[in-house]
Design a protein around this motif. Structure first.
Motif, short mmCIF file in Angstrom:
data_model
loop_
_atom_site.label_atom_id
_atom_site.label_comp_id
_atom_site.label_asym_id
_atom_site.label_seq_id
_atom_site.Cartn_x
_atom_site.Cartn_y
_atom_site.Cartn_z
N ASP A 161 0.86 -1.18 0.00
CA ASP A 161 0.00 0.00 0.00
C ASP A 161 0.90 1.23 0.00
O ASP A 161 1.66 1.46 0.95
CB ASP A 161 -0.91 0.01 1.23
CG ASP A 161 -1.91 -1.13 1.22
OD1 ASP A 161 -2.43 -1.44 0.13
OD2 ASP A 161 -2.17 -1.71 2.29
N VAL A 162 0.81 2.01 -1.08
CA VAL A 162 1.73 3.12 -1.28
C VAL A 162 0.97 4.45 -1.24
O VAL A 162 -0.02 4.64 -1.95
CB VAL A 162 2.47 2.99 -2.62
CG1 VAL A 162 3.41 4.17 -2.83
CG2 VAL A 162 3.25 1.68 -2.67
N ILE A 163 1.45 5.36 -0.42
CA ILE A 163 0.88 6.69 -0.28
C ILE A 163 1.58 7.63 -1.25
O ILE A 163 2.81 7.60 -1.38
CB ILE A 163 1.05 7.19 1.17
CG1 ILE A 163 0.29 6.29 2.14
CG2 ILE A 163 0.62 8.64 1.31
CD1 ILE A 163 0.68 6.48 3.59
N VAL A 164 0.79 8.48 -1.93
CA VAL A 164 1.36 9.50 -2.81
C VAL A 164 0.63 10.81 -2.57
O VAL A 164 -0.47 10.83 -2.01
CB VAL A 164 1.26 9.10 -4.30
CG1 VAL A 164 1.99 7.80 -4.58
CG2 VAL A 164 -0.19 9.02 -4.75
N ALA B 100 4.32 11.27 -8.56
CA ALA B 100 4.25 9.94 -7.97
C ALA B 100 2.99 9.19 -8.38
O ALA B 100 2.98 7.95 -8.42
CB ALA B 100 4.31 10.05 -6.44
N VAL B 101 1.94 9.91 -8.70
CA VAL B 101 0.67 9.27 -9.08
C VAL B 101 0.86 8.37 -10.30
O VAL B 101 0.31 7.28 -10.37
CB VAL B 101 -0.41 10.34 -9.36
CG1 VAL B 101 -1.68 9.70 -9.92
CG2 VAL B 101 -0.72 11.13 -8.09
N VAL C 88 -2.16 2.16 -4.78
CA VAL C 88 -1.81 3.57 -4.58
C VAL C 88 -2.99 4.33 -3.97
O VAL C 88 -4.11 4.23 -4.44
CB VAL C 88 -1.40 4.22 -5.92
CG1 VAL C 88 -1.12 5.71 -5.72
CG2 VAL C 88 -0.18 3.52 -6.50
N THR C 89 -2.69 5.10 -2.92
CA THR C 89 -3.68 5.96 -2.28
C THR C 89 -3.15 7.38 -2.25
O THR C 89 -2.01 7.62 -1.81
CB THR C 89 -3.98 5.51 -0.84
OG1 THR C 89 -4.42 4.15 -0.85
CG2 THR C 89 -5.06 6.38 -0.21
N SER C 90 -3.96 8.35 -2.70
CA SER C 90 -3.54 9.75 -2.76
C SER C 90 -4.06 10.53 -1.56
O SER C 90 -5.19 10.30 -1.11
CB SER C 90 -4.06 10.41 -4.04
OG SER C 90 -3.53 9.79 -5.19
N TYR D 220 5.65 5.95 1.51
CA TYR D 220 5.20 7.25 1.00
C TYR D 220 6.20 7.69 -0.06
O TYR D 220 7.39 7.83 0.20
CB TYR D 220 5.13 8.26 2.14
CG TYR D 220 4.74 9.66 1.75
CD1 TYR D 220 3.94 9.93 0.64
CD2 TYR D 220 5.17 10.75 2.52
CE1 TYR D 220 3.57 11.22 0.30
CE2 TYR D 220 4.80 12.05 2.19
CZ TYR D 220 4.01 12.28 1.08
OH TYR D 220 3.65 13.57 0.74
N VAL D 221 5.71 7.89 -1.30
CA VAL D 221 6.55 8.32 -2.42
C VAL D 221 6.27 9.80 -2.68
O VAL D 221 5.15 10.19 -2.99
CB VAL D 221 6.27 7.48 -3.68
CG1 VAL D 221 7.13 7.97 -4.84
CG2 VAL D 221 6.54 6.01 -3.40
N GLN D 222 7.32 10.62 -2.54
CA GLN D 222 7.14 12.07 -2.63
C GLN D 222 8.49 12.72 -2.85
O GLN D 222 9.54 12.06 -2.92
CB GLN D 222 6.45 12.56 -1.34
CG GLN D 222 6.24 14.05 -1.16
CD GLN D 222 5.45 14.71 -2.26
OE1 GLN D 222 5.94 14.84 -3.39
NE2 GLN D 222 4.23 15.16 -1.97
#
Length: 320
Positions: free
Chosen positions: A192-195, A201-202, A214-216, A235-237
């Motif tokens: 589960d990846v937060i962007v 990152a989206v 992916v969750t924004s 978290y990818v940012q």
């Protein structure tokens, strides 16, 4: 800065990204979408950040450079530079909750320098944008410039103008400090990846890890909180945003160094060649006189090892 202080936990620069002229950071940092303008500069703010000498020696445009009936002339007559910038991005553009008029960081301090170049003093008014509203704010004349980790792309350049690039960045991956499962982009698969909403990152995460969920989140603070609460594995940012989060919170670590390159530009109103040339001339001046580096060292440099990087070449990327 304000009373907000980040611990002096310092991180290495990334050599591969430095070779392209900057410290690693990523995409388009998102911020609160409030449309209320916030006063943002001048006076005690500069002294508090230790940049008072930089501001005192900042270049001011010759009268001949303020062309009649130009955007520059309009700003000078108004007496304030209207800027779209975050209020929740530590080291880049962070508001002091105890003193809302105190907003500091690399992006906003550069905005104050542009205000000095036009007005002779760092008078700015901040309009906090959402990532998806930045083009509209420039197109409808709400702001004069966007300083908001704004990645230059050819698609965006069809809608607005960009000065710069003034900084080069890249997406990185943060996890909770006790996470041992992620040390490469491929490890995002099945996680589960937060962007940040409307950031590179989206689209980047599905490209490098097609099996990731992916969750924004609309803002960086919301995304960091979600990571800490275990609502995502990673978290990818923007690397700098993640550095600030990790420096301020021992429960977060940088698990994967930058894996993309994102050239940041100053968003400007569309089809205004005179204004774009004027801002690029200013950028070149502050790079050559060393004030760009001094601002970097007082902001991003407080959590990054090594000297200030060499700024990217102005006009060096498609769309700039």
């Amino acid at each position: 800065m304000s009373d907000i202080r980040l611990p002096r936990r310092r991180f290495p620069l990334i050599t591969a990204v430095l070779a392209t002229a900057s410290v690693a950071v990523a995409g388009c940092g998102s911020s609160d979408s409030s449309s209320d303008a916030v006063p943002g500069g001048g006076g005690d703010d500069t002294a508090a950040s230790g940049l008072d000498a930089v501001y005192e020696d900042a270049p001011v445009a010759d009268d001949a450079a303020i062309l009649p009936d130009s955007t520059m002339a309009e700003i000078k007559e108004r007496g304030v530079l209207r800027v779209a910038a975050a209020l929740d991005a530590p080291l880049l553009s962070q508001q002091d909750p105890s003193n809302p008029e105190d907003v500091e960081g690399f992006d906003i301090d550069l905005a104050k320098m542009l205000a000095i170049y036009i007005l002779g003093e760092p008078n700015i008014e901040i309009v906090p944008p959402a990532s998806e509203t930045r083009e509209a704010l420039l197109q409808n004349g709400t702001v004069d410039a966007v300083f908001n980790t704004y990645t230059i792309t050819e698609e965006r350049a069809e809608q607005i103008d960009f000065a710069g690039p003034y900084f080069t960045s890249g997406l990185a991956i943060a996890t909770r400090a006790d996470n041992e499962d992620i040390d490469s982009v491929e490890d995002l698969n099945g996680k589960d990846v937060i962007v940040g909403a409307n950031t590179p990152a989206v689209t980047a995460v599905p490209e490098v890890a097609p099996d990731a969920e992916v969750t924004s989140f609309a803002t960086d603070p919301q995304a960091v909180q979600a990571l800490l609460q275990g609502r995502g594995d990673a978290y990818v940012q923007d690397y700098t945003l993640l550095l600030a989060a990790a420096a301020n919170n021992p429960d977060i670590k940088i698990a994967v160094q930058p894996f993309t390159e994102e050239p940041y530009g100053i968003g400007l109103p569309p089809e205004d060649a005179e204004y774009k040339e004027f801002v690029n001339d200013w950028l070149e001046q502050i790079q050559e006189d060393g004030s760009w580096a001094e601002i970097w060292e007082a902001t991003l440099g407080t959590v990054v090892e090594g000297d200030a990087p060499t700024p990217p070449e102005i006009g060096s990327v498609p769309g700039s």
